[in-house]
Scaffold this active site. Structure first.
Site, PDB file in Angstrom:
ATOM      1  N   THR A 146     -28.617 -42.656 -20.229  1.00  0.00           N
ATOM      2  CA  THR A 146     -28.447 -41.439 -21.184  1.00  0.00           C
ATOM      3  C   THR A 146     -29.525 -42.333 -22.772  1.00  0.00           C
ATOM      4  O   THR A 146     -28.848 -42.802 -22.328  1.00  0.00           O
ATOM      5  CB  THR A 146     -26.565 -41.200 -22.071  1.00  0.00           C
ATOM      6  OG1 THR A 146     -25.944 -40.530 -20.594  1.00  0.00           O
ATOM      7  CG2 THR A 146     -26.486 -40.236 -22.588  1.00  0.00           C
ATOM      8  N   SER A 175     -32.796 -41.457 -25.390  1.00  0.00           N
ATOM      9  CA  SER A 175     -34.041 -40.961 -25.388  1.00  0.00           C
ATOM     10  C   SER A 175     -35.032 -41.026 -24.786  1.00  0.00           C
ATOM     11  O   SER A 175     -35.618 -40.318 -24.411  1.00  0.00           O
ATOM     12  CB  SER A 175     -34.444 -40.309 -27.098  1.00  0.00           C
ATOM     13  OG  SER A 175     -35.020 -41.508 -27.571  1.00  0.00           O
ATOM     14  N   THR A 176     -34.791 -42.475 -24.054  1.00  0.00           N
ATOM     15  CA  THR A 176     -35.708 -42.748 -23.281  1.00  0.00           C
ATOM     16  C   THR A 176     -35.681 -43.143 -22.118  1.00  0.00           C
ATOM     17  O   THR A 176     -36.508 -42.209 -21.679  1.00  0.00           O
ATOM     18  CB  THR A 176     -35.924 -45.034 -23.896  1.00  0.00           C
ATOM     19  OG1 THR A 176     -35.238 -44.706 -25.080  1.00  0.00           O
ATOM     20  CG2 THR A 176     -36.595 -44.876 -22.851  1.00  0.00           C
ATOM     21  N   ALA A 196     -31.279 -49.009 -24.018  1.00  0.00           N
ATOM     22  CA  ALA A 196     -30.205 -49.886 -24.800  1.00  0.00           C
ATOM     23  C   ALA A 196     -30.564 -49.426 -26.806  1.00  0.00           C
ATOM     24  O   ALA A 196     -31.682 -49.183 -26.569  1.00  0.00           O
ATOM     25  CB  ALA A 196     -30.388 -51.205 -24.397  1.00  0.00           C
ATOM     26  N   ASP A 197     -29.485 -49.707 -27.068  1.00  0.00           N
ATOM     27  CA  ASP A 197     -30.011 -49.885 -28.813  1.00  0.00           C
ATOM     28  C   ASP A 197     -30.023 -51.432 -28.682  1.00  0.00           C
ATOM     29  O   ASP A 197     -31.201 -50.947 -29.863  1.00  0.00           O
ATOM     30  CB  ASP A 197     -27.636 -49.375 -29.475  1.00  0.00           C
ATOM     31  CG  ASP A 197     -27.262 -48.482 -29.183  1.00  0.00           C
ATOM     32  OD1 ASP A 197     -28.433 -47.686 -29.351  1.00  0.00           O
ATOM     33  OD2 ASP A 197     -26.937 -47.828 -28.282  1.00  0.00           O
ATOM     34  N   GLY A 219     -24.135 -47.732 -26.021  1.00  0.00           N
ATOM     35  CA  GLY A 219     -23.174 -46.362 -26.582  1.00  0.00           C
ATOM     36  C   GLY A 219     -23.321 -45.386 -28.048  1.00  0.00           C
ATOM     37  O   GLY A 219     -22.996 -44.941 -28.559  1.00  0.00           O
ATOM     38  N   GLY A 220     -24.885 -45.393 -27.910  1.00  0.00           N
ATOM     39  CA  GLY A 220     -25.610 -44.778 -29.271  1.00  0.00           C
ATOM     40  C   GLY A 220     -24.735 -43.685 -29.093  1.00  0.00           C
ATOM     41  O   GLY A 220     -25.023 -42.271 -30.031  1.00  0.00           O
ATOM     42  N   GLY A 221     -25.477 -43.034 -28.180  1.00  0.00           N
ATOM     43  CA  GLY A 221     -25.376 -41.541 -27.313  1.00  0.00           C
ATOM     44  C   GLY A 221     -23.884 -41.730 -26.945  1.00  0.00           C
ATOM     45  O   GLY A 221     -23.831 -40.071 -26.755  1.00  0.00           O
ATOM     46  N   GLU A 273     -21.774 -44.321 -18.849  1.00  0.00           N
ATOM     47  CA  GLU A 273     -23.426 -45.330 -18.547  1.00  0.00           C
ATOM     48  C   GLU A 273     -22.336 -47.029 -17.373  1.00  0.00           C
ATOM     49  O   GLU A 273     -23.643 -47.443 -16.810  1.00  0.00           O
ATOM     50  CB  GLU A 273     -23.667 -46.100 -19.643  1.00  0.00           C
ATOM     51  CG  GLU A 273     -24.731 -44.980 -20.225  1.00  0.00           C
ATOM     52  CD  GLU A 273     -25.141 -45.095 -21.386  1.00  0.00           C
ATOM     53  OE1 GLU A 273     -24.498 -45.772 -22.309  1.00  0.00           O
ATOM     54  OE2 GLU A 273     -25.578 -44.301 -21.910  1.00  0.00           O
TER      55      GLU A 273
END
Ligand code: DER
Length: 217
Positions: free
Chosen positions: A28, A30-31, A81-82, A93-95, A101
């Site tokens: 999950t 933007s990448t 990943a963040d 977990g930013g999303g 996940e």
């Protein structure tokens, strides 16, 4: 998105790991969204999604969605990943999809992590650790996170795919990612957290100004 070109480049390089006929675990963010746009180029049997957002995007492309309980172990999981360190440990977990996940990640043989060069760190922890909490336990868990030296911030108005809430927790000392991941999981009321050390990445594809590099952990 100033990193869009890098995200598109790293998504393109991830295609090389996907085999025809695969059921692919899809992450999950933007990448990953850049990867999803390229998936019509490969002949997947289907996919297991790591969030409702990803599921909806895959369905819109006509990709068959499989329930994880119906497919057994997946060969491959691709996600972003963040933060990621030199061992493949990540903060995710930013999303807000960290639990779903991590479930798909642990059920996959291989985890390919796609990042742009802003995500690689020597030590995890500048980015907050998303802690997924059962709603009733939120205040109790926040107090426990403070005892651990954390600064929990309630992600107001956000509910996870499982109906839980998230405490974005800053200032935790992540010298030992695996140990802290376990400590956080042992707080009553915590469902899961965004430290991915028990399930770190096997391969990192990193996009920089000089192209995409590959690191095998
Ligand atoms: O929420 C998540 O775990 C995402 O994978 C995040 O870590 C990466 O999102 P991005 O590709 O939008 O930076």
């Amino acid at each position: 998105d100033p990193k869009l070109a890098q995200k598109q480049a790293v998504a393109k390089s991830a295609l090389a790991y996907i085999e025809d006929g695969m059921i692919l675990g899809v992450g999950t963010g933007s990448t990953v969204n850049c990867l999803i746009e390229l998936l019509p180029q490969v002949r997947l049997k289907g996919a297991v999604a790591s969030s409702q957002v990803t599921e909806d995007k895959l369905r819109a492309l006509g990709i068959e969605i499989f329930d994880l309980n119906a497919v057994g172990e997946l060969d491959l999981y691709i996600d972003g990943a963040d933060e990621i360190d030199a061992h493949g440990n990540m903060i995710k977990g930013g999303g807000g999809a960290l639990t779903r996940e991590k479930i798909v990640a642990v059920a996959s043989k291989r985890f390919v992590c796609m990042v742009d060069d802003s995500k690689t760190v020597a030590k995890l922890g500048k980015f907050p650790v998303a802690v997924e909490v059962l709603p009733q336990a939120r205040s109790y868990v926040a107090r426990e996170l403070v005892k651990l030296g954390g600064e929990p911030v309630y992600r107001e108005g956000f509910v996870t795919d499982y109906g839980n809430v998230i405490l974005d927790t800053y200032d935790l000392d992540i010298t030992d990612p695996a140990e802290l991941e376990s400590t956080l999981n042992n707080i009553v009321g915590v469902v899961c957290n965004g430290i991915f050390a028990s399930q770190s990445a096997h391969i990192m594809l990193k996009a920089g100004d000089d192209g995409v590099s590959t690191v095998k952990f």
